[in-house]
Design an enzyme around this catalytic site. Structure first.
Site, PDB file in Angstrom:
ATOM      1  N   PHE A 189       9.952   4.399   2.798  1.00 38.44           N
ATOM      2  CA  PHE A 189      10.809   5.514   3.196  1.00 38.44           C
ATOM      3  C   PHE A 189      11.110   6.391   1.985  1.00 38.44           C
ATOM      4  O   PHE A 189      11.167   5.893   0.859  1.00 38.44           O
ATOM      5  CB  PHE A 189      12.138   4.982   3.751  1.00 38.44           C
ATOM      6  CG  PHE A 189      11.984   4.268   5.072  1.00 38.44           C
ATOM      7  CD1 PHE A 189      12.194   4.927   6.270  1.00 38.44           C
ATOM      8  CD2 PHE A 189      11.630   2.915   5.114  1.00 38.44           C
ATOM      9  CE1 PHE A 189      12.045   4.272   7.488  1.00 38.44           C
ATOM     10  CE2 PHE A 189      11.473   2.252   6.331  1.00 38.44           C
ATOM     11  CZ  PHE A 189      11.684   2.929   7.515  1.00 38.44           C
ATOM     12  N   THR A 204       6.941  -0.631   5.368  1.00 37.65           N
ATOM     13  CA  THR A 204       7.052   0.819   5.497  1.00 37.65           C
ATOM     14  C   THR A 204       7.805   1.375   4.311  1.00 37.65           C
ATOM     15  O   THR A 204       8.825   0.823   3.885  1.00 37.65           O
ATOM     16  CB  THR A 204       7.745   1.227   6.808  1.00 37.65           C
ATOM     17  OG1 THR A 204       6.949   0.775   7.906  1.00 37.65           O
ATOM     18  CG2 THR A 204       7.890   2.737   6.918  1.00 37.65           C
TER      19      THR A 204
END
Lengths: 292, 292
Positions: free
Chosen positions: A186, A184
């Site tokens: 960010f 992921t």
């Protein structure tokens, strides 16, 4: 001793966002404050009740985080001072957590699966194979899912390894994500010109995030907008879009490209792009931290 | 009497997909079969157990239906014969449904809200104003949500007006969608060269859906791919992307553009585009039914 600066992240504690915040900022030098929603993080940055905010932006398996994109749309003009100052990549390993159970894992002895919608999306293969047909309950975070399952025998959660420790749950199955290189990305938000942390001494490459709307009635408008980046030798690294919500089937586009907003080539590209756009906003420039 | 052809849609009965299917196909001439998932519709079309399949593709407020896009990615090559043969636009009006209740609507007297994730996304303003903080439970369809609420006093569902009739629920609040012109676009799948239904006699405009992957290591590859459409006077009407799931941060792009795949200009554009792509697939050409 000076007061510590605050980093806001998507809570509760032990969330993946928490992990990303800890990776980006020195725990000795910063205080970490969980927020209930991604919108709360944007607000906290805008109102200066936090110096930094860490928001999930994109997952390598499941794509854009549309909640975050919708906040970057800023349709009500609430976040005019928010800038993107940094990015971070976190390897995501989902685990199936539950109270200790004698029976093997099967749809017959699991009542419900709790998790965040993105986590469900990242574990489809495992769920189809082992827990087909079991009711899925969408909650606000994977940590929250673990917290609920702690009080609900028979139910299971998809959450982080850390969540199993925090909530005292068994790991019924580790690393159940579809893709072993599930990552992921960010973004770190702030209002000021924040300093980069964790500078790794490598060659610096920057990228810039821009949002824009085009005149859909004009043929080739999107193509023209994107061409300016190529004309200035700037490579596109991502493109995403959300409905404008002003007119149906009109969109706000988000593009990331190589280069820093203070560089001449980028300034020229953005200036030319403005001719093809109804409106645009440069959200910030930051070091490209993608592993290659 | 000849056997009726089958139209598969995302069930259960009274779903928005059901409504869209009824709008596209004459109920006298077709049988309508509900499917549990969007993947089941793709499979049913591929295996010829249905002639047509109606799948939600995009909503004017909430954007792409990523489940459908992921099936168009066809990463496992399961749907090689599936083509897009038509599109349909359905005005979506969400209602808040529940069992008859004496008390006014407030977070204090609503235990849970059931709906499909897309419907939650389309009613954010109403939910924030009237039901802030109430637990949301994600289910597979708005009809399913209504069905559950029928048996669970205190809970409410976001679903269609038709669902209130089918399940005998009160409409606690009508038309709670954020956008009054909330529209969902459906695509009709088939394997053969299906005939257009409901031809309205107006001027015919076609569009074509293509999916492709590019070499991200090559600067400007996306821009080059899109430029061929402009070069041939073909306007882009939509662009979307999903992770390739082969390499992180590589994407499968989906583009729709004006023109029919059998037209010379389109054939040339696709041929040129192939030079910039690692791979592509033309999913079909169909009449553009967007109201202007």
């Amino acid at each position: 001793m000076a007061q510590k600066q605050i980093v806001a992240y998507l809570g509760p504690r032990s969330s993946y966002s928490h992990q990303a915040a800890l990776d980006c900022f020195d725990p000795e030098a910063f205080e970490f404050h969980p927020q209930v929603t991604i919108a709360d993080i944007f607000s906290a940055v805008q109102t200066r009740s936090t110096t930094y905010g860490v928001v999930p932006f994109e997952n390598s398996t499941n794509g854009s985080v549309v909640f975050t994109l919708d906040l970057f749309c800023d349709r009500d003009g609430l976040f005019s001072d928010v800038q993107v100052v940094s990015e971070a990549y976190l390897d995501v390993h989902h685990c199936l957590l539950g109270l200790p159970r004698p029976a093997p894992l099967s749809p017959a002895n699991v009542t419900k699966i709790y998790s965040h919608p993105q986590a469900f999306g990242q574990c489809e293969k495992f769920l189809t194979k082992h827990l087909k047909g079991v009711e899925r309950v969408d909650v606000s975070s994977t940590s929250k899912a673990a917290e609920i399952v702690k009080r609900e025998p028979g139910a299971v959660a998809i959450a982080s390894r850390i969540a199993s420790e925090v909530h005292g749950l068994d790991i019924l199955a580790p690393n159940i994500e579809d893709s072993p290189d599930n990552t992921t990305r960010f973004l770190v938000l702030s209002t000021g010109e924040a300093q980069e942390s964790n500078y790794d001494g490598g060659e610096r490459r920057d990228k810039t995030l821009i949002g824009f709307t085009i005149d859909h009635a004009r043929p080739g408008a999107l193509c023209d907008s994107l061409r300016v980046f190529k004309d200035h030798g700037l490579n596109l690294t991502s493109i995403a879009s959300r409905p404008s919500r002003v007119t149906p089937w009109n969109y706000i586009f988000f593009v990331e490209f190589s280069g820093h907003k203070e560089e001449d080539g980028v300034k020229k590209a953005v200036k030319e792009m403005a001719d093809y756009c109804l409106g645009y906003r440069v959200w910030g420039s930051f070091r490209d931290r993608q592993k290659r």
